[in-house]
Scaffold this motif. Sequence first.
Motif, PDB file in Angstrom:
ATOM      1  N   UNK A  96       0.844  -1.192   0.000  1.00 24.58           N
ATOM      2  CA  UNK A  96       0.000   0.000   0.000  1.00 24.58           C
ATOM      3  C   UNK A  96       0.880   1.243   0.000  1.00 24.58           C
ATOM      4  N   UNK A  97       0.371   2.301  -0.553  1.00 23.01           N
ATOM      5  CA  UNK A  97       1.097   3.565  -0.628  1.00 23.01           C
ATOM      6  C   UNK A  97       0.529   4.506   0.421  1.00 23.01           C
ATOM      7  N   UNK A  98       1.376   5.255   1.073  1.00 23.94           N
ATOM      8  CA  UNK A  98       0.978   6.234   2.076  1.00 23.94           C
ATOM      9  C   UNK A  98       1.414   7.613   1.629  1.00 23.94           C
ATOM     10  N   UNK A  99       0.718   8.611   2.093  1.00 23.72           N
ATOM     11  CA  UNK A  99       1.019  10.003   1.791  1.00 23.72           C
ATOM     12  C   UNK A  99       1.666  10.636   3.015  1.00 23.72           C
ATOM     13  N   UNK A 100       2.762  11.347   2.826  1.00 28.42           N
ATOM     14  CA  UNK A 100       3.420  12.064   3.912  1.00 28.42           C
ATOM     15  C   UNK A 100       3.348  13.542   3.576  1.00 28.42           C
ATOM     16  N   UNK A 101       2.910  14.335   4.527  1.00 26.47           N
ATOM     17  CA  UNK A 101       2.852  15.777   4.280  1.00 26.47           C
ATOM     18  C   UNK A 101       3.203  16.531   5.553  1.00 26.47           C
ATOM     19  N   UNK A 102       3.706  17.726   5.359  1.00 26.97           N
ATOM     20  CA  UNK A 102       4.024  18.601   6.476  1.00 26.97           C
ATOM     21  C   UNK A 102       3.945  20.038   5.980  1.00 26.97           C
ATOM     22  N   UNK A 103       3.610  20.947   6.860  1.00 29.08           N
ATOM     23  CA  UNK A 103       3.435  22.333   6.425  1.00 29.08           C
ATOM     24  C   UNK A 103       4.778  23.027   6.167  1.00 29.08           C
ATOM     25  N   UNK A 104       4.826  23.770   5.076  1.00 22.80           N
ATOM     26  CA  UNK A 104       5.962  24.631   4.750  1.00 22.80           C
ATOM     27  C   UNK A 104       5.398  25.958   4.235  1.00 22.80           C
ATOM     28  N   UNK A 105       6.192  26.989   4.357  1.00 25.76           N
ATOM     29  CA  UNK A 105       5.755  28.287   3.843  1.00 25.76           C
ATOM     30  C   UNK A 105       5.856  28.290   2.318  1.00 25.76           C
ATOM     31  N   UNK A 106       5.221  29.264   1.695  1.00 30.22           N
ATOM     32  CA  UNK A 106       5.310  29.384   0.242  1.00 30.22           C
ATOM     33  C   UNK A 106       6.768  29.535  -0.188  1.00 30.22           C
ATOM     34  N   UNK A 107       7.530  30.320   0.559  1.00 31.94           N
ATOM     35  CA  UNK A 107       8.942  30.552   0.232  1.00 31.94           C
ATOM     36  C   UNK A 107       9.744  29.248   0.349  1.00 31.94           C
ATOM     37  N   UNK A 108       9.514  28.489   1.433  1.00 31.14           N
ATOM     38  CA  UNK A 108      10.216  27.214   1.604  1.00 31.14           C
ATOM     39  C   UNK A 108       9.880  26.248   0.470  1.00 31.14           C
ATOM     40  N   UNK A 109       8.610  26.204   0.103  1.00 33.16           N
ATOM     41  CA  UNK A 109       8.183  25.313  -0.973  1.00 33.16           C
ATOM     42  C   UNK A 109       8.873  25.679  -2.281  1.00 33.16           C
ATOM     43  N   UNK A 110       8.935  26.958  -2.565  1.00 38.68           N
ATOM     44  CA  UNK A 110       9.591  27.412  -3.790  1.00 38.68           C
ATOM     45  C   UNK A 110      11.079  27.068  -3.777  1.00 38.68           C
ATOM     46  N   UNK A 111      11.726  27.235  -2.634  1.00 37.94           N
ATOM     47  CA  UNK A 111      13.150  26.901  -2.518  1.00 37.94           C
ATOM     48  C   UNK A 111      13.383  25.402  -2.712  1.00 37.94           C
ATOM     49  N   UNK A 112      12.515  24.583  -2.133  1.00 37.15           N
ATOM     50  CA  UNK A 112      12.638  23.127  -2.276  1.00 37.15           C
ATOM     51  C   UNK A 112      12.434  22.731  -3.738  1.00 37.15           C
ATOM     52  N   UNK A 113      11.433  23.314  -4.381  1.00 38.06           N
ATOM     53  CA  UNK A 113      11.183  23.016  -5.796  1.00 38.06           C
ATOM     54  C   UNK A 113      12.375  23.397  -6.659  1.00 38.06           C
TER      55      UNK A 113
END
Length: 57
Positions: free
Chosen positions: A2-19
């Motif tokens: 089975x597949x599980x989803x992992x999520x955690x909150x990040x700011x818009x800026x953090x998300x952009x940096x990670x991308x």
Amino acid sequence: MTRKQVSFPVSDKEHEQIKRLAQKERRTIKQLVLSAFDRLYPGWNREEKEEKENGPK
């Protein structure tokens, strides 16, 4: 498996940096996170790797 989803909150800026980092490294965000686990916690997924190589126990 089975597949599980992992999520955690990040700011818009953090998300952009990670991308951007993922694009620069030509990896997905998932690949970046899993490689970070490999470096910080060697062997954390040893059982899963052994199952892929040898088949389920």
